[in-house]
Design a protein around this motif. Structure first.
Motif, PDB file in Angstrom:
ATOM      1  N   SER A   1       0.728  -1.181   0.023  1.00 34.54           N
ATOM      2  CA  SER A   1      -0.123  -0.033   0.137  1.00 34.54           C
ATOM      3  C   SER A   1       1.378   0.871   0.099  1.00 34.54           C
ATOM      4  CB  SER A   1      -0.383   0.180   1.368  1.00 34.54           C
ATOM      5  OG  SER A   1       0.355   0.183   2.591  1.00 34.54           O
ATOM      6  N   LEU A   2       2.090   0.917   0.392  1.00 32.52           N
ATOM      7  CA  LEU A   2       2.977   2.306   0.924  1.00 32.52           C
ATOM      8  C   LEU A   2       3.538   2.545  -0.180  1.00 32.52           C
ATOM      9  CD1 LEU A   2       4.858   2.358   3.784  1.00 32.52           C
ATOM     10  CD2 LEU A   2       2.875   3.276   3.072  1.00 32.52           C
TER      11      LEU A   2
ATOM     12  N   LEU B   1       3.147   6.303  -3.092  1.00 30.89           N
ATOM     13  CA  LEU B   1       4.613   6.606  -3.493  1.00 30.89           C
ATOM     14  C   LEU B   1       4.083   6.590  -5.101  1.00 30.89           C
ATOM     15  CD1 LEU B   1       7.504   5.430  -1.783  1.00 30.89           C
ATOM     16  CD2 LEU B   1       6.305   7.856  -1.521  1.00 30.89           C
ATOM     17  N   LEU B   2       3.559   5.820  -5.831  1.00 28.26           N
ATOM     18  CA  LEU B   2       3.241   5.913  -7.336  1.00 28.26           C
ATOM     19  C   LEU B   2       1.701   7.061  -7.209  1.00 28.26           C
ATOM     20  CD1 LEU B   2       2.392   2.442  -8.731  1.00 28.26           C
ATOM     21  CD2 LEU B   2       4.260   3.604  -9.947  1.00 28.26           C
ATOM     22  N   LEU B   3       0.541   7.841  -6.672  1.00 29.12           N
ATOM     23  CA  LEU B   3      -0.207   8.415  -6.784  1.00 29.12           C
ATOM     24  C   LEU B   3       0.211   9.461  -6.152  1.00 29.12           C
ATOM     25  CD1 LEU B   3      -2.597   6.210  -4.899  1.00 29.12           C
ATOM     26  CD2 LEU B   3      -2.331   6.439  -8.008  1.00 29.12           C
TER      27      LEU B   3
ATOM     28  N   ARG C   1      -3.126   1.522  10.684  1.00 25.98           N
ATOM     29  CA  ARG C   1      -2.800   1.924   9.642  1.00 25.98           C
ATOM     30  C   ARG C   1      -3.217   0.773   8.318  1.00 25.98           C
ATOM     31  NH1 ARG C   1       3.358   1.097  10.378  1.00 25.98           N
ATOM     32  NH2 ARG C   1       2.755   0.024  12.663  1.00 25.98           N
ATOM     33  N   ILE C   2      -4.064  -0.249   8.718  1.00 26.73           N
ATOM     34  CA  ILE C   2      -4.847  -1.593   8.233  1.00 26.73           C
ATOM     35  C   ILE C   2      -6.111  -1.044   7.541  1.00 26.73           C
ATOM     36  CG2 ILE C   2      -6.758  -3.272   9.110  1.00 26.73           C
ATOM     37  CD1 ILE C   2      -4.236  -4.445  10.033  1.00 26.73           C
ATOM     38  N   ILE C   3      -6.118   0.397   7.651  1.00 23.49           N
ATOM     39  CA  ILE C   3      -7.090   1.023   6.814  1.00 23.49           C
ATOM     40  C   ILE C   3      -6.685   0.876   6.040  1.00 23.49           C
ATOM     41  CG2 ILE C   3      -8.434   3.136   6.395  1.00 23.49           C
ATOM     42  CD1 ILE C   3      -8.561   3.266   9.535  1.00 23.49           C
ATOM     43  N   ALA C   4      -5.167   1.228   5.241  1.00 24.21           N
ATOM     44  CA  ALA C   4      -3.835   0.825   3.858  1.00 24.21           C
ATOM     45  C   ALA C   4      -4.477  -0.236   3.530  1.00 24.21           C
ATOM     46  CB  ALA C   4      -2.899   2.281   4.452  1.00 24.21           C
TER      47      ALA C   4
ATOM     48  N   ALA D   1      -6.919  -2.495   3.558  1.00 21.35           N
ATOM     49  CA  ALA D   1      -8.410  -2.231   3.012  1.00 21.35           C
ATOM     50  C   ALA D   1      -8.431  -1.863   1.412  1.00 21.35           C
ATOM     51  CB  ALA D   1      -8.995  -1.819   4.314  1.00 21.35           C
ATOM     52  N   ALA D   2      -7.862  -0.450   1.764  1.00 20.84           N
ATOM     53  CA  ALA D   2      -8.203   0.699   0.471  1.00 20.84           C
ATOM     54  C   ALA D   2      -7.288   0.100  -0.907  1.00 20.84           C
ATOM     55  CB  ALA D   2      -7.953   2.143   0.811  1.00 20.84           C
ATOM     56  N   LEU D   3      -6.077  -0.692  -0.581  1.00 23.81           N
ATOM     57  CA  LEU D   3      -5.584  -0.810  -1.803  1.00 23.81           C
ATOM     58  C   LEU D   3      -6.483  -2.826  -2.341  1.00 23.81           C
ATOM     59  CD1 LEU D   3      -2.994  -1.562  -3.167  1.00 23.81           C
ATOM     60  CD2 LEU D   3      -2.287  -2.889  -1.431  1.00 23.81           C
ATOM     61  N   TRP D   4      -6.497  -2.756  -1.298  1.00 23.32           N
ATOM     62  CA  TRP D   4      -7.499  -4.488  -2.216  1.00 23.32           C
ATOM     63  C   TRP D   4      -8.492  -4.277  -2.443  1.00 23.32           C
ATOM     64  CZ3 TRP D   4      -4.909  -8.493  -4.066  1.00 23.32           C
ATOM     65  CH2 TRP D   4      -3.974  -8.462  -3.428  1.00 23.32           C
ATOM     66  N   PHE D   5      -9.015  -2.887  -1.994  1.00 26.06           N
ATOM     67  CA  PHE D   5     -10.848  -2.606  -2.458  1.00 26.06           C
ATOM     68  C   PHE D   5     -10.277  -2.122  -3.845  1.00 26.06           C
ATOM     69  CE2 PHE D   5     -13.643   1.012  -2.963  1.00 26.06           C
ATOM     70  CZ  PHE D   5     -14.948  -0.022  -3.282  1.00 26.06           C
ATOM     71  N   CYS D   6      -9.224  -1.164  -4.393  1.00 27.72           N
ATOM     72  CA  CYS D   6      -9.296  -0.937  -5.377  1.00 27.72           C
ATOM     73  C   CYS D   6      -8.315  -1.951  -6.132  1.00 27.72           C
ATOM     74  CB  CYS D   6      -8.483   0.063  -5.366  1.00 27.72           C
ATOM     75  SG  CYS D   6      -8.159   1.785  -4.498  1.00 27.72           S
ATOM     76  N   LEU D   7      -8.060  -2.619  -5.910  1.00 23.97           N
ATOM     77  CA  LEU D   7      -7.223  -3.589  -7.033  1.00 23.97           C
ATOM     78  C   LEU D   7      -8.402  -4.593  -7.249  1.00 23.97           C
ATOM     79  CD1 LEU D   7      -3.968  -4.426  -5.874  1.00 23.97           C
ATOM     80  CD2 LEU D   7      -4.216  -4.046  -7.649  1.00 23.97           C
TER      81      LEU D   7
END
Length: 298
Positions: free
Chosen positions: A134-135, A139-141, A165-168, A170-176
């Motif tokens: 997620s980090l 960094l890409l975004l 930091r678990i939120i990060a 969840a956000a990553l896998w939601f988008c993927l």
């Protein structure tokens, strides 16, 4: 130089020579940086999705059903299976040679280099690896927090699900998952190919740094997202094209994109100036990773 030409059952020609050139160039790229070997996987993805216009979901369904139509066309069309086999065989040979040169063993790393990989708990390792993903995505975004070294306590380990930091993750896998579903299930064939190609270029080059196959000697290394940025640019451009079609005020959207581009150009110039001297580089790292003992000591 001779160029070997093969013809499949449908009369399509393809050149073994250019496939072999691709393997050689992949080997040269790997000599510059290990990640270069992934270009062979990207070539296979491009061949399947762009040249052969392969429907990945349809292919998976046929494989599960053991559909005989795959033998009569489909995957074998235009020599795709042969080319992919040739690319993968060349890649495996290159990796074997490199493995022999390295002494038939992986390099030795310490816990300070990659703390998550030394954690006893599988849960801790998995959750921190995903946090690192997620980090890298962030960094890409938004490549604003840049540091020459992310080891030695720069990023504290996540040890429980109560860590915010678990939120990060969840956000990553939601988008993927959302992108993967669109890439596989969309009725628009053009949209399917663009999204699948973008995801392939985003994920495949990052696999060597994912800790999935072997331990790497870093927590985050900005250099490993150079190639994945190709996939990010494909997805960003496609998203912009969709928004520009739907947006009522296209000029505002265009100005916003130009503003983002200008900000990133300025950020790139600033970062280049920070690399001009060791003092400036370490001072810039202090604001990003104050917990990094190496940065503080230097």
């Amino acid at each position: 130089m001779a160029c070997f030409i093969l013809t499949d059952k449908e009369g399509h020609n393809f050149s073994i020579f250019w496939v072999l050139v691709s393997v050689i160039l992949g080997a040269i790229a790997m000599l510059c940086k290990e990640q270069g070997i992934t270009i062979l996987g990207l070539n296979a993805v491009f061949d399947a999705l762009v040249i052969n216009k392969l429907n990945v979901l349809e292919l998976i369904q046929k494989l599960l059903r053991k559909d005989k139509s795959l033998e009569n066309g489909g995957l074998l069309r235009k020599g795709l299976l042969f080319r992919i086999t040739l690319l993968m065989s060349g890649g495996a040979s290159i990796l074997y040679i490199r493995w022999r040169i390295m002494g038939t063993g992986p390099p030795a790393f310490t816990e300070v280099d990659n703390p998550a990989s030394f954690a006893d708990s599988l849960f801790v390792r998995a959750i921190n690896y995903n946090y690192y993903y997620s980090l890298n995505a962030w960094l890409l975004l938004c490549p604003w927090w840049l540091c020459f070294d992310w080891s030695m306590g720069c990023i504290p380990l996540i040890k429980s699900v109560s860590d915010w930091r678990i939120i990060a993750l969840a956000a990553l896998w939601f988008c993927l998952i959302g992108l993967i579903c669109q890439a596989l299930c969309s009725e628009d064939s053009h949209k399917r190919r663009i999204l699948t190609l973008g995801l392939g270029f985003l994920i495949i080059p990052f696999l060597p740094a994912s800790n999935l196959f072997f331990r790497v000697g870093f927590v985050i290394a900005e250099r490993v997202i150079y190639l994945p940025s190709i996939g990010y640019c494909i997805l960003f451009t496609y998203g912009f094209s969709l928004l520009s079609k739907q947006a009522k005020k296209k000029k505002i959207l265009a100005v916003a994109v130009l503003g983002i581009l200008l900000i990133n150009v300025m950020r790139c110039a600033l970062r280049s100036s920070q690399w001009r001297s060791e003092e400036q580089l370490f001072r810039s790292a202090l604001s990003v990773c104050p917990l990094n003992a190496k940065v503080s000591y230097s």
